[in-house]
Design a protein around this motif. Structure first.
Motif, PDB file in Angstrom:
ATOM      1  N   GLN A  38       0.843  -1.194   0.000  1.00  0.00           N
ATOM      2  CA  GLN A  38       0.000   0.000   0.000  1.00  0.00           C
ATOM      3  C   GLN A  38       0.875   1.240   0.000  1.00  0.00           C
ATOM      4  N   ALA A  39       0.308   2.342  -0.472  1.00  0.00           N
ATOM      5  CA  ALA A  39       0.970   3.641  -0.450  1.00  0.00           C
ATOM      6  C   ALA A  39      -0.107   4.690  -0.236  1.00  0.00           C
ATOM      7  N   ALA A  40       0.219   5.718   0.547  1.00  0.00           N
ATOM      8  CA  ALA A  40      -0.746   6.782   0.828  1.00  0.00           C
ATOM      9  C   ALA A  40      -0.040   8.131   0.819  1.00  0.00           C
ATOM     10  N   GLU A  41      -0.733   9.146   0.335  1.00  0.00           N
ATOM     11  CA  GLU A  41      -0.261  10.521   0.372  1.00  0.00           C
ATOM     12  C   GLU A  41      -1.445  11.356   0.812  1.00  0.00           C
ATOM     13  N   LEU A  42      -1.546  11.561   2.125  1.00  0.00           N
ATOM     14  CA  LEU A  42      -2.729  12.183   2.715  1.00  0.00           C
ATOM     15  C   LEU A  42      -2.465  13.584   3.248  1.00  0.00           C
ATOM     16  N   SER A  43      -1.386  14.224   2.814  1.00  0.00           N
ATOM     17  CA  SER A  43      -1.044  15.545   3.340  1.00  0.00           C
ATOM     18  C   SER A  43      -2.084  16.607   2.999  1.00  0.00           C
ATOM     19  N   SER A  44      -2.917  16.361   1.988  1.00  0.00           N
ATOM     20  CA  SER A  44      -3.952  17.337   1.638  1.00  0.00           C
ATOM     21  C   SER A  44      -5.123  17.295   2.622  1.00  0.00           C
ATOM     22  N   LEU A  45      -5.162  16.281   3.478  1.00  0.00           N
ATOM     23  CA  LEU A  45      -6.218  16.166   4.487  1.00  0.00           C
ATOM     24  C   LEU A  45      -5.732  16.778   5.793  1.00  0.00           C
ATOM     25  N   GLY A  46      -6.666  17.166   6.633  1.00  0.00           N
ATOM     26  CA  GLY A  46      -6.317  17.689   7.939  1.00  0.00           C
ATOM     27  C   GLY A  46      -5.600  16.636   8.774  1.00  0.00           C
ATOM     28  N   PHE A  47      -4.724  17.077   9.653  1.00  0.00           N
ATOM     29  CA  PHE A  47      -3.913  16.156  10.458  1.00  0.00           C
ATOM     30  C   PHE A  47      -4.764  15.107  11.169  1.00  0.00           C
ATOM     31  N   PHE A  48      -5.864  15.536  11.773  1.00  0.00           N
ATOM     32  CA  PHE A  48      -6.699  14.608  12.549  1.00  0.00           C
ATOM     33  C   PHE A  48      -7.593  13.739  11.667  1.00  0.00           C
ATOM     34  N   GLN A  49      -7.696  14.060  10.385  1.00  0.00           N
ATOM     35  CA  GLN A  49      -8.491  13.256   9.447  1.00  0.00           C
ATOM     36  C   GLN A  49      -7.692  12.124   8.827  1.00  0.00           C
ATOM     37  N   ARG A  50      -6.386  12.219   8.829  1.00  0.00           N
ATOM     38  CA  ARG A  50      -5.542  11.299   8.069  1.00  0.00           C
ATOM     39  C   ARG A  50      -5.686   9.841   8.489  1.00  0.00           C
ATOM     40  N   SER A  51      -5.601   9.550   9.775  1.00  0.00           N
ATOM     41  CA  SER A  51      -5.654   8.139  10.193  1.00  0.00           C
ATOM     42  C   SER A  51      -7.027   7.538   9.913  1.00  0.00           C
ATOM     43  N   THR A  52      -8.084   8.312  10.141  1.00  0.00           N
ATOM     44  CA  THR A  52      -9.434   7.815   9.851  1.00  0.00           C
ATOM     45  C   THR A  52      -9.616   7.593   8.360  1.00  0.00           C
ATOM     46  N   ALA A  53      -9.146   8.547   7.554  1.00  0.00           N
ATOM     47  CA  ALA A  53      -9.271   8.414   6.104  1.00  0.00           C
ATOM     48  C   ALA A  53      -8.517   7.184   5.617  1.00  0.00           C
ATOM     49  N   LYS A  54      -7.316   6.956   6.142  1.00  0.00           N
ATOM     50  CA  LYS A  54      -6.546   5.793   5.707  1.00  0.00           C
ATOM     51  C   LYS A  54      -7.258   4.495   6.073  1.00  0.00           C
ATOM     52  N   GLU A  55      -7.835   4.435   7.276  1.00  0.00           N
ATOM     53  CA  GLU A  55      -8.593   3.245   7.682  1.00  0.00           C
ATOM     54  C   GLU A  55      -9.768   2.999   6.738  1.00  0.00           C
ATOM     55  N   VAL A  56     -10.469   4.056   6.369  1.00  0.00           N
ATOM     56  CA  VAL A  56     -11.611   3.939   5.447  1.00  0.00           C
ATOM     57  C   VAL A  56     -11.128   3.473   4.080  1.00  0.00           C
ATOM     58  N   PHE A  57     -10.035   4.063   3.584  1.00  0.00           N
ATOM     59  CA  PHE A  57      -9.493   3.647   2.282  1.00  0.00           C
ATOM     60  C   PHE A  57      -9.087   2.174   2.300  1.00  0.00           C
ATOM     61  N   VAL A  58      -8.442   1.743   3.377  1.00  0.00           N
ATOM     62  CA  VAL A  58      -8.019   0.340   3.482  1.00  0.00           C
ATOM     63  C   VAL A  58      -9.246  -0.576   3.492  1.00  0.00           C
ATOM     64  N   MET A  59     -10.245  -0.232   4.304  1.00  0.00           N
ATOM     65  CA  MET A  59     -11.436  -1.068   4.419  1.00  0.00           C
ATOM     66  C   MET A  59     -12.168  -1.194   3.078  1.00  0.00           C
ATOM     67  N   PHE A  60     -12.422  -0.056   2.423  1.00  0.00           N
ATOM     68  CA  PHE A  60     -13.160  -0.101   1.160  1.00  0.00           C
ATOM     69  C   PHE A  60     -12.317  -0.701   0.034  1.00  0.00           C
ATOM     70  N   SER A  61     -11.026  -0.453   0.030  1.00  0.00           N
ATOM     71  CA  SER A  61     -10.201  -1.041  -1.028  1.00  0.00           C
ATOM     72  C   SER A  61     -10.204  -2.566  -0.914  1.00  0.00           C
ATOM     73  N   ARG A  62     -10.210  -3.091   0.310  1.00  0.00           N
ATOM     74  CA  ARG A  62     -10.281  -4.540   0.498  1.00  0.00           C
ATOM     75  C   ARG A  62     -11.613  -5.084  -0.010  1.00  0.00           C
ATOM     76  N   GLN A  63     -12.703  -4.380   0.282  1.00  0.00           N
ATOM     77  CA  GLN A  63     -14.026  -4.809  -0.202  1.00  0.00           C
ATOM     78  C   GLN A  63     -14.095  -4.772  -1.729  1.00  0.00           C
ATOM     79  N   PHE A  64     -13.574  -3.696  -2.330  1.00  0.00           N
ATOM     80  CA  PHE A  64     -13.605  -3.574  -3.788  1.00  0.00           C
ATOM     81  C   PHE A  64     -12.726  -4.642  -4.438  1.00  0.00           C
ATOM     82  N   ALA A  65     -11.568  -4.926  -3.831  1.00  0.00           N
ATOM     83  CA  ALA A  65     -10.684  -5.967  -4.373  1.00  0.00           C
ATOM     84  C   ALA A  65     -11.342  -7.332  -4.275  1.00  0.00           C
ATOM     85  N   LYS A  66     -12.074  -7.577  -3.197  1.00  0.00           N
ATOM     86  CA  LYS A  66     -12.772  -8.858  -3.031  1.00  0.00           C
ATOM     87  C   LYS A  66     -13.848  -9.035  -4.107  1.00  0.00           C
TER      88      LYS A  66
END
Length: 147
Positions: A38-66
């Motif tokens: 995996q690779a992420a570039e989340l600097s355009s998001l607010g500091f406190f949004q980054r970890s939540t956004a990454k978790e959401v991206f990981v979760m949905f990317s796994r569902q879409f890949a499945k």
């Protein structure tokens, strides 16, 4: 460092997250395939949004890949203000990315195809039933001028 991967694309368009999965596997404790990289570039998001956004991206990317079952299959899904693009490579891996709405679909699929190609070249055993995650952000970096 994902921010040093390449130049910024025009108009602020960018890929925020991408991942490579091994189809036909089941990640321990997860509903979906094993994530190989995996690779992420989340600097355009607010500091406190980054970890939540990454978790959401990981979760949905796994569902879409499945859900991606046919080699050569490409699909795009709009989710929470982003476009997710999924490519099931004939080389035996599935790549998923999340991009801004404005990011061109053709360019996103070109990127995903290149990620799959670079990943399989960097980790030849990923074509077989390796079933073990490999973290190779450099495979993403090699093919990510807009990440």
């Amino acid at each position: 460092d994902a921010s040093s991967i390449g130049p910024d694309p025009p108009c602020g368009m960018k890929i925020l997250f991408s991942a490579v999965f091994k189809p036909g596997t089941e990640a321990p404790g997860k509903d979906g395939p094993v994530m190989l990289s995996q690779a992420a570039e989340l600097s355009s998001l607010g500091f406190f949004q980054r970890s939540t956004a990454k978790e959401v991206f990981v979760m949905f990317s796994r569902q879409f890949a499945k859900a991606s079952t046919e080699p050569g299959q490409r699909s795009s899904v709009r989710k929470d203000g982003y476009m997710s693009h999924v490519y099931h490579s004939p080389m035996g891996v599935v790549a998923v990315c999340f991009a801004d709405d404005e990011y061109p679909q053709r360019v996103a699929f070109g990127y995903l195809s290149k990620v799959c190609e670079d990943f399989v070249l960097a980790v030849p055993q990923s074509r077989g039933d390796c079933g073990t995650p490999r973290t190779l952000a450099h495979a993403h970096a090699a093919s990510a001028p807009c990440l």
